[in-house]
Scaffold this motif. Structure first.
Motif, PDB file in Angstrom:
ATOM      1  N   PRO A   1      10.440  68.938 108.385  1.00  0.00           N
ATOM      2  CA  PRO A   1      11.851  68.755 108.018  1.00  0.00           C
ATOM      3  C   PRO A   1      12.330  67.327 108.276  1.00  0.00           C
ATOM      4  CG  PRO A   1      11.586  70.827 109.157  1.00  0.00           C
ATOM      5  CD  PRO A   1      10.265  70.122 109.248  1.00  0.00           C
ATOM      6  N   GLY A   2      12.982  66.769 107.283  1.00  0.00           N
ATOM      7  CA  GLY A   2      13.550  65.438 107.414  1.00  0.00           C
ATOM      8  C   GLY A   2      12.583  64.301 107.185  1.00  0.00           C
ATOM      9  N   LYS A   3      11.331  64.642 106.898  1.00  0.00           N
ATOM     10  CA  LYS A   3      10.329  63.596 106.671  1.00  0.00           C
ATOM     11  C   LYS A   3       9.755  63.688 105.268  1.00  0.00           C
ATOM     12  CE  LYS A   3       8.886  62.869 111.458  1.00  0.00           C
ATOM     13  NZ  LYS A   3       7.726  62.740 112.382  1.00  0.00           N
ATOM     14  N   GLU A   4       9.178  62.584 104.812  1.00  0.00           N
ATOM     15  CA  GLU A   4       8.558  62.578 103.503  1.00  0.00           C
ATOM     16  C   GLU A   4       7.224  63.324 103.549  1.00  0.00           C
ATOM     17  OE1 GLU A   4      10.282  58.320 101.786  1.00  0.00           O
ATOM     18  OE2 GLU A   4       8.138  58.632 102.029  1.00  0.00           O
ATOM     19  N   ARG A   5       6.815  63.759 102.375  1.00  0.00           N
ATOM     20  CA  ARG A   5       5.527  64.433 102.272  1.00  0.00           C
ATOM     21  C   ARG A   5       4.419  63.432 102.629  1.00  0.00           C
ATOM     22  NH1 ARG A   5       5.307  68.820  97.591  1.00  0.00           N
ATOM     23  NH2 ARG A   5       7.253  69.280  98.711  1.00  0.00           N
ATOM     24  N   GLU A   6       3.509  63.871 103.471  1.00  0.00           N
ATOM     25  CA  GLU A   6       2.484  62.988 104.035  1.00  0.00           C
ATOM     26  C   GLU A   6       1.104  63.377 103.536  1.00  0.00           C
ATOM     27  OE1 GLU A   6       0.984  61.965 108.611  1.00  0.00           O
ATOM     28  OE2 GLU A   6       1.788  63.953 108.121  1.00  0.00           O
ATOM     29  N   PHE A   7       0.329  62.382 103.134  1.00  0.00           N
ATOM     30  CA  PHE A   7      -1.045  62.615 102.683  1.00  0.00           C
ATOM     31  C   PHE A   7      -1.893  63.132 103.835  1.00  0.00           C
ATOM     32  CE2 PHE A   7      -4.912  62.075 100.450  1.00  0.00           C
ATOM     33  CZ  PHE A   7      -5.819  61.495 101.317  1.00  0.00           C
ATOM     34  N   VAL A   8      -2.727  64.130 103.545  1.00  0.00           N
ATOM     35  CA  VAL A   8      -3.655  64.670 104.534  1.00  0.00           C
ATOM     36  C   VAL A   8      -5.101  64.420 104.111  1.00  0.00           C
ATOM     37  CG1 VAL A   8      -4.459  66.737 105.736  1.00  0.00           C
ATOM     38  CG2 VAL A   8      -2.013  66.455 105.244  1.00  0.00           C
TER      39      VAL A   8
ATOM     40  N   TRP B   1      -3.584  58.622  97.340  1.00  0.00           N
ATOM     41  CA  TRP B   1      -2.958  58.908  98.613  1.00  0.00           C
ATOM     42  C   TRP B   1      -1.457  59.145  98.423  1.00  0.00           C
ATOM     43  CZ3 TRP B   1      -6.903  55.862  97.501  1.00  0.00           C
ATOM     44  CH2 TRP B   1      -8.028  55.865  98.316  1.00  0.00           C
ATOM     45  N   SER B   2      -0.977  58.884  97.227  1.00  0.00           N
ATOM     46  CA  SER B   2       0.452  58.951  96.950  1.00  0.00           C
ATOM     47  C   SER B   2       0.823  60.280  96.315  1.00  0.00           C
ATOM     48  CB  SER B   2       0.860  57.818  96.012  1.00  0.00           C
ATOM     49  OG  SER B   2       2.209  57.967  95.610  1.00  0.00           O
ATOM     50  N   ALA B   3       1.823  60.917  96.901  1.00  0.00           N
ATOM     51  CA  ALA B   3       2.277  62.203  96.381  1.00  0.00           C
ATOM     52  C   ALA B   3       2.798  62.083  94.951  1.00  0.00           C
ATOM     53  CB  ALA B   3       3.358  62.777  97.290  1.00  0.00           C
ATOM     54  N   SER B   4       3.337  60.945  94.596  1.00  0.00           N
ATOM     55  CA  SER B   4       3.923  60.775  93.275  1.00  0.00           C
ATOM     56  C   SER B   4       2.872  60.811  92.168  1.00  0.00           C
ATOM     57  CB  SER B   4       4.705  59.457  93.208  1.00  0.00           C
ATOM     58  OG  SER B   4       3.843  58.356  93.410  1.00  0.00           O
ATOM     59  N   THR B   5       1.614  60.629  92.531  1.00  0.00           N
ATOM     60  CA  THR B   5       0.536  60.649  91.551  1.00  0.00           C
ATOM     61  C   THR B   5       0.180  62.063  91.103  1.00  0.00           C
ATOM     62  OG1 THR B   5      -0.397  58.666  92.575  1.00  0.00           O
ATOM     63  CG2 THR B   5      -1.850  59.918  91.124  1.00  0.00           C
ATOM     64  N   TYR B   6       0.498  63.036  91.929  1.00  0.00           N
ATOM     65  CA  TYR B   6       0.084  64.407  91.680  1.00  0.00           C
ATOM     66  C   TYR B   6       1.106  65.140  90.816  1.00  0.00           C
ATOM     67  CZ  TYR B   6      -3.607  63.623  95.045  1.00  0.00           C
ATOM     68  OH  TYR B   6      -4.724  63.127  95.679  1.00  0.00           O
ATOM     69  N   ALA B   7       0.611  65.680  89.701  1.00  0.00           N
ATOM     70  CA  ALA B   7       1.507  66.329  88.739  1.00  0.00           C
ATOM     71  C   ALA B   7       1.689  67.817  89.006  1.00  0.00           C
ATOM     72  CB  ALA B   7       0.961  66.135  87.323  1.00  0.00           C
ATOM     73  N   TYR B   8       0.730  68.403  89.690  1.00  0.00           N
ATOM     74  CA  TYR B   8       0.767  69.849  89.920  1.00  0.00           C
ATOM     75  C   TYR B   8       0.807  70.106  91.417  1.00  0.00           C
ATOM     76  CZ  TYR B   8      -0.852  69.862  85.101  1.00  0.00           C
ATOM     77  OH  TYR B   8      -0.973  69.632  83.760  1.00  0.00           O
TER      78      TYR B   8
ATOM     79  N   LEU C   1      -6.822  71.691 116.190  1.00  0.00           N
ATOM     80  CA  LEU C   1      -5.431  71.527 115.773  1.00  0.00           C
ATOM     81  C   LEU C   1      -4.540  71.120 116.934  1.00  0.00           C
ATOM     82  CD1 LEU C   1      -5.258  74.499 113.292  1.00  0.00           C
ATOM     83  CD2 LEU C   1      -4.653  72.143 112.732  1.00  0.00           C
ATOM     84  N   LYS C   2      -3.559  70.293 116.604  1.00  0.00           N
ATOM     85  CA  LYS C   2      -2.604  69.779 117.585  1.00  0.00           C
ATOM     86  C   LYS C   2      -1.194  70.209 117.193  1.00  0.00           C
ATOM     87  CE  LYS C   2      -5.383  65.552 117.976  1.00  0.00           C
ATOM     88  NZ  LYS C   2      -5.360  64.068 117.864  1.00  0.00           N
ATOM     89  N   PRO C   3      -0.292  70.277 118.151  1.00  0.00           N
ATOM     90  CA  PRO C   3       1.096  70.631 117.795  1.00  0.00           C
ATOM     91  C   PRO C   3       1.682  69.729 116.712  1.00  0.00           C
ATOM     92  CG  PRO C   3       0.794  70.769 120.152  1.00  0.00           C
ATOM     93  CD  PRO C   3      -0.483  70.189 119.599  1.00  0.00           C
ATOM     94  N   GLU C   4       1.272  68.466 116.696  1.00  0.00           N
ATOM     95  CA  GLU C   4       1.804  67.553 115.680  1.00  0.00           C
ATOM     96  C   GLU C   4       1.255  67.831 114.284  1.00  0.00           C
ATOM     97  OE1 GLU C   4       0.412  66.752 118.633  1.00  0.00           O
ATOM     98  OE2 GLU C   4      -0.790  64.896 118.479  1.00  0.00           O
ATOM     99  N   ASP C   5       0.315  68.748 114.165  1.00  0.00           N
ATOM    100  CA  ASP C   5      -0.154  69.179 112.850  1.00  0.00           C
ATOM    101  C   ASP C   5       0.776  70.223 112.235  1.00  0.00           C
ATOM    102  OD1 ASP C   5      -3.482  69.053 114.143  1.00  0.00           O
ATOM    103  OD2 ASP C   5      -2.540  67.609 112.798  1.00  0.00           O
ATOM    104  N   THR C   6       1.734  70.686 113.004  1.00  0.00           N
ATOM    105  CA  THR C   6       2.687  71.678 112.504  1.00  0.00           C
ATOM    106  C   THR C   6       3.458  71.119 111.321  1.00  0.00           C
ATOM    107  OG1 THR C   6       2.935  72.752 114.656  1.00  0.00           O
ATOM    108  CG2 THR C   6       4.743  73.029 113.075  1.00  0.00           C
ATOM    109  N   ALA C   7       3.414  71.825 110.203  1.00  0.00           N
ATOM    110  CA  ALA C   7       4.066  71.369 108.973  1.00  0.00           C
ATOM    111  C   ALA C   7       3.861  72.422 107.892  1.00  0.00           C
ATOM    112  CB  ALA C   7       3.471  70.037 108.512  1.00  0.00           C
ATOM    113  N   VAL C   8       4.541  72.229 106.787  1.00  0.00           N
ATOM    114  CA  VAL C   8       4.223  72.981 105.578  1.00  0.00           C
ATOM    115  C   VAL C   8       3.171  72.178 104.827  1.00  0.00           C
ATOM    116  CG1 VAL C   8       5.068  73.916 103.401  1.00  0.00           C
ATOM    117  CG2 VAL C   8       6.520  73.996 105.449  1.00  0.00           C
TER     118      VAL C   8
END
Length: 121
Positions: free
Chosen positions: A40-47, A103-110, A85-92
């Motif tokens: 929440p409140g953060k941008e989508r992050e590449f994994v 690595w950029s979310a904007s590149t992904y169409a689906y 796994l670490k607590p900081e891995d908590t995310a959707v």
């Protein structure tokens, strides 16, 4: 076209999860597939991401050595194995598909709908 992510859940720190992302409606065997995560409140992050050929994989520094992305083109499915796994891995966690690996979310169409991963300390 639909990407369906699954496998999230609640796990203790140090545990493991295997996320899956099944595609339907078209084949993505020639497409790059990626995993991103968002809190929440953060941008989508590449994994992690994997090329269409499946030969090259890429990881964020934050998960390198603890994550493994793989794909089964026969099943039109990509997987993300997360260990130690670490607590900081908590995310959707979201799965995605793109024409080229990025690595950029904007590149992904689906995009899939996301699956919640919660790591307790």
């Amino acid at each position: 076209v639909q990407l369906q992510a699954s496998g999230g859940g609640l796990v203790q720190a140090g545990g493991s999860l295997r996320l899956s992302c099944a595609a339907s409606g078209r084949t993505f065997s020639n497409n790059a597939r990626g995993w991103f995560r968002q809190t929440p409140g953060k941008e989508r992050e590449f994994v992690a991401a994997i090329r269409g050929s499946g030969g090259n994989t890429y990881y964020a520094d934050s998960v390198k050595g603890r994550a493994s992305i793989s794909r089964d083109n026969a099943k039109n499915t990509v997987y993300l194995q997360m260990d130690s796994l670490k607590p900081e891995d908590t995310a959707v966690y979201y799965c995605a598909a793109a024409r080229l690996v990025s690595w950029s979310a904007s590149t992904y169409a689906y995009w899939g709908q996301g699956t919640q991963v919660t790591v307790s300390s």
